[in-house]
Motif scaffolding. Structure first.
Motif, PDB file in Angstrom:
ATOM      1  N   ILE A   1       0.401  -1.189   0.257  1.00  0.00           N
ATOM      2  CA  ILE A   1      -0.031   0.194   0.040  1.00  0.00           C
ATOM      3  C   ILE A   1       0.823   1.742   0.187  1.00  0.00           C
ATOM      4  N   LEU A   2       2.069   1.171   0.499  1.00  0.00           N
ATOM      5  CA  LEU A   2       2.435   2.379   1.244  1.00  0.00           C
ATOM      6  C   LEU A   2       3.619   3.104  -0.465  1.00  0.00           C
ATOM      7  N   GLY A   3       3.867   1.933  -1.489  1.00  0.00           N
ATOM      8  CA  GLY A   3       4.303   1.754  -2.529  1.00  0.00           C
ATOM      9  C   GLY A   3       3.313   2.372  -3.637  1.00  0.00           C
ATOM     10  N   MET A   4       2.228   1.862  -3.913  1.00  0.00           N
ATOM     11  CA  MET A   4       1.552   2.896  -4.484  1.00  0.00           C
ATOM     12  C   MET A   4       1.168   4.455  -3.740  1.00  0.00           C
ATOM     13  N   VAL A   5       1.152   4.351  -2.632  1.00  0.00           N
ATOM     14  CA  VAL A   5       0.810   5.798  -2.230  1.00  0.00           C
ATOM     15  C   VAL A   5       1.878   6.668  -2.688  1.00  0.00           C
ATOM     16  N   LEU A   6       3.280   5.916  -2.749  1.00  0.00           N
ATOM     17  CA  LEU A   6       4.156   7.104  -2.843  1.00  0.00           C
ATOM     18  C   LEU A   6       4.522   7.070  -4.291  1.00  0.00           C
ATOM     19  N   ILE A   7       4.057   6.364  -5.579  1.00  0.00           N
ATOM     20  CA  ILE A   7       4.224   6.341  -6.408  1.00  0.00           C
ATOM     21  C   ILE A   7       3.651   7.726  -7.259  1.00  0.00           C
ATOM     22  N   VAL A   8       1.590   7.929  -6.365  1.00  0.00           N
ATOM     23  CA  VAL A   8       0.884   8.690  -6.788  1.00  0.00           C
ATOM     24  C   VAL A   8       2.143  10.180  -6.292  1.00  0.00           C
ATOM     25  N   ALA A   9       2.308  10.235  -4.998  1.00  0.00           N
ATOM     26  CA  ALA A   9       3.290  11.085  -4.210  1.00  0.00           C
ATOM     27  C   ALA A   9       4.725  11.682  -4.927  1.00  0.00           C
ATOM     28  N   VAL A  10       4.979  10.498  -5.694  1.00  0.00           N
ATOM     29  CA  VAL A  10       6.164  11.284  -6.528  1.00  0.00           C
ATOM     30  C   VAL A  10       5.659  11.574  -7.660  1.00  0.00           C
ATOM     31  N   HIS A  11       5.053  11.146  -8.609  1.00  0.00           N
ATOM     32  CA  HIS A  11       4.000  12.107  -9.535  1.00  0.00           C
ATOM     33  C   HIS A  11       3.499  13.047  -9.258  1.00  0.00           C
ATOM     34  N   GLY A  12       3.178  13.424  -8.305  1.00  0.00           N
ATOM     35  CA  GLY A  12       2.521  14.892  -7.997  1.00  0.00           C
ATOM     36  C   GLY A  12       3.280  15.450  -7.113  1.00  0.00           C
TER      37      GLY A  12
END
Length: 261
Positions: free
Chosen positions: A225-236
């Motif tokens: 779950i953290l990995g998915m959140v980080l992907i969104v955070a990185v692009h954002g």
């Protein structure tokens, strides 16, 4: 009485041995999944760059040496990821640990060369036309920085196997973006839409782990779950930084450093 105690002891020992065998079998089966996943991830990234070269979009002879060095460092990382999972699957944890510590040097090289290559692309006016200079500057610096931080966290949590193995995959998925950029029709998608399509593919790849988690653990592991959140955070974060005047001014200063395009 002594015979009874011995019988009970042997009975208890038998249960412990059986539990240990089942635990080892479960671990090996679980690790085989991550070994195969690492192989697929590495193959996909290599394919993304290889097909780009075979289609004639890059001239290896005219490519600067630091780009070749960065490519070799990335190949080294992908090879390390596959090797580390294979070593864990075979039970060779001694070599696994030694290679893990040695790979820290490779991580630093990837960060340094990745950031340097991004700056040189700006200075030499080689930024892809569908990216603005500030966006490309943020892209090349944020991704390698987050990659290094996730690897460092994974190493810190090396005794927590479930976190460790997932975070190493997540770190590599972050660096999957350039390969996806060569597989997707980025000129048609553009900077913003293209970035979120890439994010969707990255999250989809982690979705394979989520499905495995649900099957094996009965729930999605927090690291997934953290990995998915980080992907969104990185692009954002990349989108946010690219819109900041100070980043735009810095990117344009780099671009002007070598004269007009």
């Amino acid at each position: 009485m002594a015979q009874t105690v011995t019988s009970l002891t042997n009975h208890g020992s038998g249960h412990m041995e059986l539990a240990a065998v089942r635990s080892l079998s479960s671990y090996q089966s679980d690790q085989q999944f991550f070994t195969r996943l690492a192989q697929v991830l590495a193959a996909l990234i290599v394919f993304g760059f290889l097909q780009w070269a075979l289609r004639g979009f890059v001239n290896p002879v005219r490519t600067p040496f630091y780009i070749h060095a960065h490519g070799l460092a990335m190949l080294g990382w992908l090879g390390t990821l596959v090797a580390q999972n294979s070593l864990a699957a075979s039970g060779n944890l001694v070599l696994h640990r030694r290679l893990g510590w040695a790979s820290l040097v490779l991580v630093l090289v990837i960060v340094g060369l990745g950031a340097f290559a991004g700056r040189m692309a700006l200075a030499m006016h080689r930024v892809p036309p569908f990216f603005t200079n500030p966006y490309f500057l943020a892209l090349t610096h944020v991704e390698v920085t987050v990659f290094a931080l996730i690897v460092a966290t994974a190493i810190a949590l090396r005794r927590q196997t479930q976190w460790h193995r997932r975070l190493m995959i997540v770190a590599t998925v972050i660096l999957m973006e350039p390969a996806l950029g060569r597989l997707l029709p980025m000129p048609l998608l553009g900077q913003i839409a293209g970035a979120w399509v890439e994010a969707a593919f990255q999250i989809g790849f982690l979705g394979i782990i989520a499905r495995h988690d649900a099957k094996v653990l009965g729930r999605v592991h927090p690291a997934t779950i953290l990995g998915m959140v980080l992907i969104v955070a990185v692009h954002g974060l990349i989108q946010l930084l690219s819109g900041m005047p100070v980043v735009a001014a810095y990117a344009e200063a780099i671009a002007r450093s070598s004269g007009p395009a």
